[in-house]
Design an enzyme around this catalytic site. Structure first.
Site, PDB file in Angstrom:
ATOM      1  CG  HIS A   1     -11.479 -15.802 -12.049  1.00  0.00           C
ATOM      2  ND1 HIS A   1     -10.389 -16.069 -12.822  1.00  0.00           N
ATOM      3  CD2 HIS A   1     -11.245 -16.395 -10.866  1.00  0.00           C
ATOM      4  CE1 HIS A   1      -9.522 -16.795 -12.135  1.00  0.00           C
ATOM      5  NE2 HIS A   1     -10.033 -17.018 -10.947  1.00  0.00           N
TER       6      HIS A   1
ATOM      7  N   PRO B   1      -8.299 -22.377 -28.439  1.00  0.00           N
ATOM      8  CG  PRO B   1      -6.478 -23.280 -27.292  1.00  0.00           C
ATOM      9  CD  PRO B   1      -7.072 -23.172 -28.646  1.00  0.00           C
TER      10      PRO B   1
ATOM     11  CE1 TYR C   1      -7.902 -14.713 -20.934  1.00  0.00           C
ATOM     12  CE2 TYR C   1      -7.221 -15.837 -22.936  1.00  0.00           C
ATOM     13  CZ  TYR C   1      -8.031 -15.765 -21.829  1.00  0.00           C
ATOM     14  OH  TYR C   1      -8.975 -16.730 -21.611  1.00  0.00           O
TER      15      TYR C   1
ATOM     16  CE1 TYR D   1     -11.889 -15.116 -21.709  1.00  0.00           C
ATOM     17  CE2 TYR D   1     -12.847 -14.634 -19.564  1.00  0.00           C
ATOM     18  CZ  TYR D   1     -11.848 -15.217 -20.336  1.00  0.00           C
ATOM     19  OH  TYR D   1     -10.824 -15.879 -19.719  1.00  0.00           O
TER      20      TYR D   1
ATOM     21  CE  LYS E   1     -16.650 -17.666 -25.081  1.00  0.00           C
ATOM     22  NZ  LYS E   1     -17.154 -17.400 -23.726  1.00  0.00           N
TER      23      LYS E   1
END
Ligand code: RFL
Ligand code: PHB
Length: 388
Positions: free
Chosen positions: A75, A290, A203, A381, A294
């Site tokens: 991604h 979560p 998200y 990220y 990570k």
């Protein structure tokens, strides 16, 4: 009593323990891995799904990347959604790095197969695991396997036994310091045979609570909803789950739900990660909520430091072992901070707190409106660079 001698006794066959076993094997170091659960159980356990580029590189260098490269979904971005806002974060454009979706249990299957192919021991369904003499140069691990008591003598013990394992508790209480935050919510996660709504992760912060749309493949969706910490799954028939997902994420493709579970949310760090000949790695030493994806990545990062430290220690050079804990914790705290920040920005903490709501909206507005803020999010990220 069956007596065994090995160089490193590894407790736990999760990502941390199995990757360590593989790296040690490739460096010519002998180890024994013991696991409380059965092989089908650990290979079927649905957990993490997102790998940082550094984790993919580490697994590849360890000879574990073949299926990951074939089946993993790379991604280049992800999306933040909130009242009135909809922002793609261009992970690749901002950092030059990608993340990869590949179920943790798939990595675990690859690692178990690699371990078995080495012919070195990996014992499932052990019971009564106990650590002894960890402060000495000759630590021991005892356990029962197939009804037979075992004693392993070794040069070092790697405690890779997750949050509930016995290793952390084997550290003398006077040397261990624990930092913790428990959140007033959990995640209800489902796996469904349904096409993901987007190629990338979404998200979402919604006034009913957080939601996340992720996936395992082009035909399998993984979806999460913020719920109460003690949520009763019996109160969540499939229709209610889909309704809440539609509410928080907008259009969602429905399909048969094949798995449901509730995950508690906590931030936790135990320091130090080494005492004498006992070394902790992964969830045995730290837990992140979560939201930042990570947990498994941190386990990989720990092991990346631990494997060479153990190899050097066994050759008589303890310098890397001495600094293992401090070097691992430097990354862990940055990742803790990121996971806490993502969690705070996206979840509903209290039933009615208009101030919280406004501040979260401002934060999301800021992140979406500032390239510097997006870059900072993206850099964390996709995974901070390894500091070695
Ligand atoms: P594990 O995987 O818990 O493995 C520890 C192993 O030790 C065994 N064990 C024992 N063995 C022998 N004797 C004993 N007495 C033992 N006691 C325990 C256990 O059976 C187990 O097999 O820890 P490890 O290796 O440190 O790996 C950590 C990761 O599993 C964890 O951090 C991630 O799953 C967290 N996580 C995520 N991490 C990511 O990097 N990206 C994600 O997208 C992500 N999403 C998630 C997640 C975790 C979740 N849940 C369910 C907690 C999403 C969810 C919902
Ligand atoms: C997952 O795919 O399970 C996943 C992805 C991202 C997260 C958490 C879980 O932040």
């Amino acid at each position: 009593m069956k007596r065994i001698r090995t160089q490193v006794a590894i407790i736990g066959a999760g990502p941390a323990g199995l990757l360590l076993a593989q790296l040690l094997h490739r460096a010519g170091v002998d180890s024994l891995v013991i696991e409380r659960q059965s092989r089908p159980y650990i290979e079927g356990r649905i957990r993490a799904g997102l790998l940082e580029q550094g984790s993919v590189d580490t697994l590849t260098e360890a000879g574990l990347g073949e299926r990951l490269h074939r089946e993993g979904l790379a991604h280049e971005g992800m999306e933040l959604r909130f009242a009135g806002g909809n922002q793609r974060i261009e992970l690749f454009g901002l950092t030059g790095k990608r993340v990869t979706i590949y179920g943790q249990q798939e990595s675990v299957k690859d690692m178990v197969a690699a371990r078995l192919a080495t012919g070195r021991p990996l014992l499932f369904e052990v019971a009564d695991t106990a650590l002894h003499d960890v402060s000495s140069d000759a630590p021991r691990v005892t356990f029962t396997h197939e009804g037979v008591p075992h004693e392993v003598t070794c040069d070092a013990i790697a405690g890779c036994d997750g949050f509930h394992g016995p290793s952390r508790a084997a550290m003398p209480p006077e040397v261990l310091r624990v930092y913790e935050r428990v959140y007033p919510f959990a995640w209800l996660g489902i796996l469904a045979d349904a096409r993901p709504i987007s190629h990338e992760l979404i998200y979402a912060r919604h006034e009913d609570g957080f939601a996340l749309a992720t996936m395992r493949s082009e035909t399998v969706s993984r979806l999460y909803l913020q719920c109460a910490p003690d949520e009763d799954l019996a109160l969540w028939p499939d229709e209610r789950i889909w309704e809440a997902l539609h509410q928080r994420l907008g259009a969602v493709n429905e399909g048969p739900i094949t798995q449901k579970g509730v995950t508690a949310m906590r931030s936790f760090v135990a320091e130090p990660m080494r005492h004498g000949r006992l070394f902790l790695a992964g969830d045995a030493a730290h837990i992140v909520p979560p939201t930042g994806a990570k947990g498994m990545n941190l386990a990989v990062a720990d092991v990346r430091l631990l494997a060479p430290a153990l190899v050097a220690l066994l050759r008589g050079d303890g310098r890397l072992a001495e600094t293992y804990s401090a070097r691992a914790l430097a990354r862990i705290w940055k990742v803790q901070r990121f996971s806490w920040w993502m969690t705070a920005m996206l979840h509903k903490f209290s039933a009615d707190d208009p101030f919280e709501h406004r501040v979260q909206t401002a934060e999301l507005d800021y992140v979406c409106g500032s390239e510097a803020a997006r870059r900072s999010l993206a850099e964390q990220y996709v995974g901070l660079p390894y500091d070695e």
